[in-house]
Design a protein around this motif. Structure first.
Motif, PDB file in Angstrom:
ATOM      1  N   PRO A 120       0.863  -1.166   0.000  1.00  0.00           N
ATOM      2  CA  PRO A 120       0.000   0.000   0.000  1.00  0.00           C
ATOM      3  C   PRO A 120       0.904   1.221   0.000  1.00  0.00           C
ATOM      4  O   PRO A 120       2.100   1.072   0.177  1.00  0.00           O
ATOM      5  CB  PRO A 120      -0.772  -0.124   1.311  1.00  0.00           C
ATOM      6  CG  PRO A 120       0.031  -1.041   2.155  1.00  0.00           C
ATOM      7  CD  PRO A 120       0.896  -1.859   1.269  1.00  0.00           C
ATOM      8  N   HIS A 121       0.399   2.396  -0.201  1.00  0.00           N
ATOM      9  CA  HIS A 121       1.223   3.602  -0.228  1.00  0.00           C
ATOM     10  C   HIS A 121       2.233   3.564  -1.364  1.00  0.00           C
ATOM     11  O   HIS A 121       3.219   4.289  -1.336  1.00  0.00           O
ATOM     12  CB  HIS A 121       1.963   3.825   1.088  1.00  0.00           C
ATOM     13  CG  HIS A 121       1.100   3.618   2.287  1.00  0.00           C
ATOM     14  ND1 HIS A 121      -0.137   4.198   2.413  1.00  0.00           N
ATOM     15  CD2 HIS A 121       1.276   2.877   3.404  1.00  0.00           C
ATOM     16  CE1 HIS A 121      -0.685   3.819   3.558  1.00  0.00           C
ATOM     17  NE2 HIS A 121       0.149   3.015   4.171  1.00  0.00           N
ATOM     18  N   GLY A 233      -4.163   5.194   1.326  1.00  0.00           N
ATOM     19  CA  GLY A 233      -5.029   4.029   1.215  1.00  0.00           C
ATOM     20  C   GLY A 233      -6.479   4.335   1.530  1.00  0.00           C
ATOM     21  O   GLY A 233      -7.222   3.452   1.918  1.00  0.00           O
ATOM     22  N   SER A 236      -9.013   3.959  -3.824  1.00  0.00           N
ATOM     23  CA  SER A 236      -8.242   3.247  -4.818  1.00  0.00           C
ATOM     24  C   SER A 236      -8.991   3.392  -6.131  1.00  0.00           C
ATOM     25  O   SER A 236     -10.217   3.294  -6.159  1.00  0.00           O
ATOM     26  CB  SER A 236      -8.115   1.791  -4.390  1.00  0.00           C
ATOM     27  OG  SER A 236      -8.085   0.954  -5.503  1.00  0.00           O
TER      28      SER A 236
ATOM     29  N   PHE B  78      -7.126  -1.377   1.697  1.00  0.00           N
ATOM     30  CA  PHE B  78      -6.341  -0.323   1.053  1.00  0.00           C
ATOM     31  C   PHE B  78      -5.034  -0.055   1.772  1.00  0.00           C
ATOM     32  O   PHE B  78      -4.043   0.291   1.155  1.00  0.00           O
ATOM     33  CB  PHE B  78      -7.149   0.976   0.977  1.00  0.00           C
ATOM     34  CG  PHE B  78      -8.340   0.870   0.077  1.00  0.00           C
ATOM     35  CD1 PHE B  78      -8.289   0.121  -1.083  1.00  0.00           C
ATOM     36  CD2 PHE B  78      -9.508   1.540   0.385  1.00  0.00           C
ATOM     37  CE1 PHE B  78      -9.385   0.018  -1.927  1.00  0.00           C
ATOM     38  CE2 PHE B  78     -10.615   1.448  -0.456  1.00  0.00           C
ATOM     39  CZ  PHE B  78     -10.550   0.686  -1.607  1.00  0.00           C
ATOM     40  N   GLN B  79      -5.063  -0.161   3.094  1.00  0.00           N
ATOM     41  CA  GLN B  79      -3.829   0.171   3.800  1.00  0.00           C
ATOM     42  C   GLN B  79      -3.081  -1.035   4.338  1.00  0.00           C
ATOM     43  O   GLN B  79      -2.156  -0.885   5.101  1.00  0.00           O
ATOM     44  CB  GLN B  79      -4.094   1.180   4.916  1.00  0.00           C
ATOM     45  CG  GLN B  79      -5.420   1.026   5.594  1.00  0.00           C
ATOM     46  CD  GLN B  79      -5.888   2.361   6.125  1.00  0.00           C
ATOM     47  OE1 GLN B  79      -5.066   3.154   6.521  1.00  0.00           O
ATOM     48  NE2 GLN B  79      -7.173   2.616   6.135  1.00  0.00           N
ATOM     49  N   ARG B 118      -1.751  -6.837  -5.127  1.00  0.00           N
ATOM     50  CA  ARG B 118      -1.530  -5.664  -5.989  1.00  0.00           C
ATOM     51  C   ARG B 118      -0.679  -6.060  -7.180  1.00  0.00           C
ATOM     52  O   ARG B 118       0.347  -6.706  -7.015  1.00  0.00           O
ATOM     53  CB  ARG B 118      -0.820  -4.561  -5.218  1.00  0.00           C
ATOM     54  CG  ARG B 118      -1.636  -4.024  -4.074  1.00  0.00           C
ATOM     55  CD  ARG B 118      -0.887  -2.984  -3.272  1.00  0.00           C
ATOM     56  NE  ARG B 118      -1.775  -2.387  -2.279  1.00  0.00           N
ATOM     57  CZ  ARG B 118      -2.037  -2.900  -1.088  1.00  0.00           C
ATOM     58  NH1 ARG B 118      -1.443  -4.018  -0.729  1.00  0.00           N
ATOM     59  NH2 ARG B 118      -2.885  -2.306  -0.264  1.00  0.00           N
TER      60      ARG B 118
END
Lengths: 237, 237
Positions: A120-121, A233, A236, B78-79, B118
């Motif tokens: 993430p990030h 995050g 998206s 997401f994170q 991802r």
DNA sequence: ACCACACTCGCTATTTCCGGTGAGTTTACT
DNA sequence: AGTAAACTCACCGGAAATAGCGAGTGTGGT
């Protein structure tokens, strides 16, 4: 062997410092009987981190000459998902051939495999193993260990993340559902008019969301707000 | 068990259609003895793909009500980087509690674990397993299978990518150094004037970079271009 | 030797976004 | 029961981005 690897993953998980992680990872050379093991963040910024068993000469030369701009291993990483054999890369171009020769001289080895790791990030890192041996021996190695390599790369990355960001939830920002919707649609390329249409609200209302999101994120404009929300995050696209 | 999983990974790798993949993945329920197995892309654009063993009622309800906006499993993804237990998420908020109740009624199960995946091109997917059992039983399951879940999620994703994009290199995007600089500064909140100043070029030249980046990324405006570049790991702020 | 592409610069009209000022209803936490 | 926050709507002037027309240099690959 699988037990050894399971034990290794656990050790990686329990590392309490980057130095410790470094030594633990270097032990992989003995487990796999290979020349070199490398983990390094590819991302231009954020947390430049490298952990390699290469000779210092080669490492410094690579760094100074910015060879990542030419290195097919790094360039290939961007478009790959699964671990990939270095042999499958494009070594035809002139700079690439030169790079290969220099890497050989630097003691890297003629065979290698890399695992792209995306976090993430937007973190992006590479975990690689290199060795000197014949194609047949190397193919057998890959056949046996592809899944293990994937795991190891991800566990190392997770460990580094845990060490570097112990308190993830310290500076949390919460966007409201509508703010999230707004930023997501804007990030997806809609302009305010179309985004408002999509959300079935007036453009004025949409603007209120953008601005409140902007102020929460401390962003100077829409683009900045979307970028920050993505980096944290929160959305998206 | 590990042999079963290795065999499963191989079967996933060799699937020749999404339908086949679907049935193969569904078999995981028997291998792990769990209620449900799900793989779905979280990304709003690109390739919306879902592969779930949930009842159709729940799946449709989830879709129609856009529950991903409320679903802590998706929001948490997401994170996160490592597979995460659903119990570790924040279920305190009212909408989350309501969602949990509805999911229970929909037959999802009270326990679950998800693996964020991802890919290049900004794909983002979730591989999840859910079950109905006690916390202790579930904790033991996770303890044994966390690494396996990571592997399975990645192999499914790789298989889908291979099926959907047989020609990987067709749609790969490379930004020039200047284009990257431009997008990074814009993503960091600078307007065109300041960004140009920072790069020591005229604002017009900067504009050329933005537009070429925009056309490469097939983005409709600056915000979109920055978001896409971030999603692909081409820049990071 | 040529072609493609990265890099650099300028002008104008139109569209879109930003900043400031409002107000009213509903939902949720304490 | 009261307060905070989310959600909804409106106007206007100034600032910024987009779309459309240009031109010229240098580098790398076929």
């Amino acid at each position: 062997m699988q037990n050894q690897i399971a034990a290794f993953l656990e050790r990686v998980e329990q590392c309490e410092s980057l130095v410790e992680l470094n030594t633990v990872v270097a032990e992989l050379r003995h487990i796999f009987q290979v020349d070199h093991v490398v983990y390094h963040s590819v991302n231009s910024q954020g947390d430049p981190y490298a952990l390699a068993t290469y000779g210092q000469d080669w490492a410094e030369y690579y760094e100074c000459e910015e060879l990542y701009r030419v290195d097919p291993v790094v360039l290939g990483a961007f478009q790959r998902f699964h671990p990939y054999n270095w042999k499958s890369l494009d070594w035809e171009k002139k700079p690439a051939r030169r790079f290969f020769q220099e890497a050989q001289d630097g003691g890297v080895g003629n065979q290698g495999v890399s695992v792209p790791v995306r976090g993430p990030h937007g973190e992006f890192a590479l975990f690689s193993i290199s060795h000197t041996c014949s194609d047949e021996v190397w193919a057998r190695f890959l056949d046996t260990h592809m899944p293990n390599l994937l795991l190891i790369g991800h566990y190392i990355h997770a460990s580094i993340r845990a060490l570097e960001f112990p308190e993830v939830d310290g500076n949390y920002i919460v966007l409201s559902p509508r703010e999230t919707d707004a930023l997501r649609l804007l990030g997806a390329g809609l302009n305010r008019g179309r985004a408002a249409e999509r959300l079935k609200i007036s453009e004025h209302t949409l603007r209120v969301y953008i601005e409140s999101a902007r102020s929460k994120l401390n962003a100077s404009n829409t683009t900045h707000a979307v970028a920050k929300a993505m980096a944290r995050g929160l959305i998206s696209i």
